[in-house]
Design a protein around this motif. Sequence first.
Motif, PDB file in Angstrom:
ATOM      1  N   TYR A  50       0.857  -1.177   0.000  1.00  0.00           N
ATOM      2  CA  TYR A  50       0.000   0.000   0.000  1.00  0.00           C
ATOM      3  C   TYR A  50       0.896   1.231   0.000  1.00  0.00           C
ATOM      4  CZ  TYR A  50      -3.486   3.452   1.262  1.00  0.00           C
ATOM      5  OH  TYR A  50      -4.292   4.548   1.262  1.00  0.00           O
ATOM      6  N   PHE A  51       0.745   2.083  -0.998  1.00  0.00           N
ATOM      7  CA  PHE A  51       1.587   3.261  -1.137  1.00  0.00           C
ATOM      8  C   PHE A  51       1.025   4.403  -0.297  1.00  0.00           C
ATOM      9  CE2 PHE A  51       2.393   0.783  -4.930  1.00  0.00           C
ATOM     10  CZ  PHE A  51       3.777   0.777  -4.940  1.00  0.00           C
ATOM     11  N   LEU A  52       1.839   4.881   0.635  1.00  0.00           N
ATOM     12  CA  LEU A  52       1.461   6.011   1.477  1.00  0.00           C
ATOM     13  C   LEU A  52       1.646   7.327   0.736  1.00  0.00           C
ATOM     14  CD1 LEU A  52       3.209   4.790   4.741  1.00  0.00           C
ATOM     15  CD2 LEU A  52       0.779   4.621   4.172  1.00  0.00           C
ATOM     16  N   GLY A  53       2.558   7.349  -0.196  1.00  0.00           N
ATOM     17  CA  GLY A  53       2.853   8.519  -1.023  1.00  0.00           C
ATOM     18  C   GLY A  53       3.618   8.060  -2.243  1.00  0.00           C
ATOM     19  N   ASP A  54       4.272   9.004  -2.933  1.00  0.00           N
ATOM     20  CA  ASP A  54       5.028   8.634  -4.131  1.00  0.00           C
ATOM     21  C   ASP A  54       6.335   7.933  -3.819  1.00  0.00           C
ATOM     22  OD1 ASP A  54       3.114   9.593  -5.801  1.00  0.00           O
ATOM     23  OD2 ASP A  54       4.083  11.535  -6.124  1.00  0.00           O
ATOM     24  N   ASP A  55       6.823   8.036  -2.580  1.00  0.00           N
ATOM     25  CA  ASP A  55       8.121   7.454  -2.270  1.00  0.00           C
ATOM     26  C   ASP A  55       8.133   6.547  -1.039  1.00  0.00           C
ATOM     27  OD1 ASP A  55       7.689   9.487  -0.501  1.00  0.00           O
ATOM     28  OD2 ASP A  55       9.662  10.394  -0.711  1.00  0.00           O
ATOM     29  N   THR A  56       6.989   6.241  -0.445  1.00  0.00           N
ATOM     30  CA  THR A  56       6.942   5.341   0.711  1.00  0.00           C
ATOM     31  C   THR A  56       5.757   4.381   0.594  1.00  0.00           C
ATOM     32  OG1 THR A  56       5.642   6.941   1.983  1.00  0.00           O
ATOM     33  CG2 THR A  56       8.027   6.956   2.330  1.00  0.00           C
ATOM     34  N   GLY A  78       5.698 -11.665   6.661  1.00  0.00           N
ATOM     35  CA  GLY A  78       6.687 -10.605   6.797  1.00  0.00           C
ATOM     36  C   GLY A  78       6.149  -9.235   6.457  1.00  0.00           C
ATOM     37  N   PRO A  79       5.924  -8.370   7.462  1.00  0.00           N
ATOM     38  CA  PRO A  79       5.541  -6.985   7.182  1.00  0.00           C
ATOM     39  C   PRO A  79       6.771  -6.169   6.771  1.00  0.00           C
ATOM     40  CG  PRO A  79       5.680  -7.327   9.539  1.00  0.00           C
ATOM     41  CD  PRO A  79       5.939  -8.664   8.883  1.00  0.00           C
ATOM     42  N   ASN A  80       6.552  -5.094   6.004  1.00  0.00           N
ATOM     43  CA  ASN A  80       7.674  -4.261   5.581  1.00  0.00           C
ATOM     44  C   ASN A  80       7.268  -2.811   5.402  1.00  0.00           C
ATOM     45  OD1 ASN A  80       6.723  -3.789   2.815  1.00  0.00           O
ATOM     46  ND2 ASN A  80       7.197  -5.924   2.457  1.00  0.00           N
ATOM     47  N   PHE A  81       8.284  -1.931   5.407  1.00  0.00           N
ATOM     48  CA  PHE A  81       8.148  -0.511   5.108  1.00  0.00           C
ATOM     49  C   PHE A  81       9.226  -0.174   4.089  1.00  0.00           C
ATOM     50  CE2 PHE A  81       9.533   3.864   5.696  1.00  0.00           C
ATOM     51  CZ  PHE A  81       8.343   4.538   5.536  1.00  0.00           C
ATOM     52  N   ARG A  82       8.855   0.456   2.980  1.00  0.00           N
ATOM     53  CA  ARG A  82       9.809   0.781   1.927  1.00  0.00           C
ATOM     54  C   ARG A  82       9.862   2.278   1.674  1.00  0.00           C
ATOM     55  NH1 ARG A  82       8.696  -3.733  -2.791  1.00  0.00           N
ATOM     56  NH2 ARG A  82       9.577  -5.482  -1.625  1.00  0.00           N
ATOM     57  N   ALA A  83      11.082   2.754   1.377  1.00  0.00           N
ATOM     58  CA  ALA A  83      11.309   4.128   0.930  1.00  0.00           C
ATOM     59  C   ALA A  83      12.009   4.044  -0.421  1.00  0.00           C
ATOM     60  CB  ALA A  83      12.155   4.887   1.935  1.00  0.00           C
ATOM     61  N   TYR A  84      11.383   4.595  -1.466  1.00  0.00           N
ATOM     62  CA  TYR A  84      11.912   4.533  -2.831  1.00  0.00           C
ATOM     63  C   TYR A  84      12.786   5.740  -3.125  1.00  0.00           C
ATOM     64  CZ  TYR A  84       8.644   0.767  -3.787  1.00  0.00           C
ATOM     65  OH  TYR A  84       7.977  -0.432  -3.778  1.00  0.00           O
ATOM     66  N   PHE A  85      13.838   5.524  -3.944  1.00  0.00           N
ATOM     67  CA  PHE A  85      14.782   6.582  -4.284  1.00  0.00           C
ATOM     68  C   PHE A  85      14.938   6.763  -5.792  1.00  0.00           C
ATOM     69  CE2 PHE A  85      16.153   4.760  -0.219  1.00  0.00           C
ATOM     70  CZ  PHE A  85      16.016   5.885   0.574  1.00  0.00           C
ATOM     71  N   SER A  91       9.358   3.952  -7.935  1.00  0.00           N
ATOM     72  CA  SER A  91      10.252   3.162  -8.779  1.00  0.00           C
ATOM     73  C   SER A  91      11.697   3.351  -8.340  1.00  0.00           C
ATOM     74  CB  SER A  91      10.103   3.577 -10.245  1.00  0.00           C
ATOM     75  OG  SER A  91      10.562   4.891 -10.416  1.00  0.00           O
ATOM     76  N   GLY A  92      12.571   2.538  -8.909  1.00  0.00           N
ATOM     77  CA  GLY A  92      13.997   2.645  -8.640  1.00  0.00           C
ATOM     78  C   GLY A  92      14.410   1.840  -7.425  1.00  0.00           C
ATOM     79  N   ALA A  93      15.581   2.161  -6.912  1.00  0.00           N
ATOM     80  CA  ALA A  93      16.104   1.480  -5.730  1.00  0.00           C
ATOM     81  C   ALA A  93      15.273   1.859  -4.513  1.00  0.00           C
ATOM     82  CB  ALA A  93      17.560   1.867  -5.515  1.00  0.00           C
ATOM     83  N   PHE A  94      15.248   0.974  -3.528  1.00  0.00           N
ATOM     84  CA  PHE A  94      14.518   1.279  -2.302  1.00  0.00           C
ATOM     85  C   PHE A  94      15.255   0.712  -1.103  1.00  0.00           C
ATOM     86  CE2 PHE A  94      12.694  -2.660  -3.934  1.00  0.00           C
ATOM     87  CZ  PHE A  94      12.730  -3.492  -2.825  1.00  0.00           C
ATOM     88  N   ALA A  95      15.026   1.318   0.041  1.00  0.00           N
ATOM     89  CA  ALA A  95      15.497   0.791   1.321  1.00  0.00           C
ATOM     90  C   ALA A  95      14.277   0.210   2.017  1.00  0.00           C
ATOM     91  CB  ALA A  95      16.127   1.892   2.165  1.00  0.00           C
ATOM     92  N   GLU A  96      14.469  -0.904   2.718  1.00  0.00           N
ATOM     93  CA  GLU A  96      13.330  -1.600   3.304  1.00  0.00           C
ATOM     94  C   GLU A  96      13.639  -2.000   4.739  1.00  0.00           C
ATOM     95  OE1 GLU A  96      10.475  -4.861   1.519  1.00  0.00           O
ATOM     96  OE2 GLU A  96      12.420  -5.735   1.995  1.00  0.00           O
TER      97      GLU A  96
END
Length: 108
Positions: A50-56, A78-85, A91-96
């Motif tokens: 579920y996208f919280l915004g354009d980058d998370t 497995g729950p997760n939180f992602r930040a896209y760069f 899109s692109g690389a992300f930290a999780e």
Amino acid sequence: MKKGLLVVVFLLGAKMAFAQAYSNFDKNQEIKFNIGMFLATTSVEFGYEYFLGDDTSVGAILHFDGDGEDYNGSFGFGPNFRAYFGDLPRSGAFAEAFGLYLKGEKIQ
């Protein structure tokens, strides 16, 4: 048999790659199925994001495997939180940051 399966996988992959060329950012949810894991190990893995915004985003995976004695376990969550760069939104690389719970039998 393998050649036919390879052709089907290739055609589906090409269709999905074309479909992702012009993303529709109106939808904030994404459902995933890990076909690579299914073909390699016959494990089934579903994901939800579920996208919280354009980058998370926040999400989770569910993992099922009929053979609980291998390294994958029989059940996983497995729950997760992602930040896209990436340059484009979502899109692109992300930290999780993630957690993972696996249930299975102890290997002797």
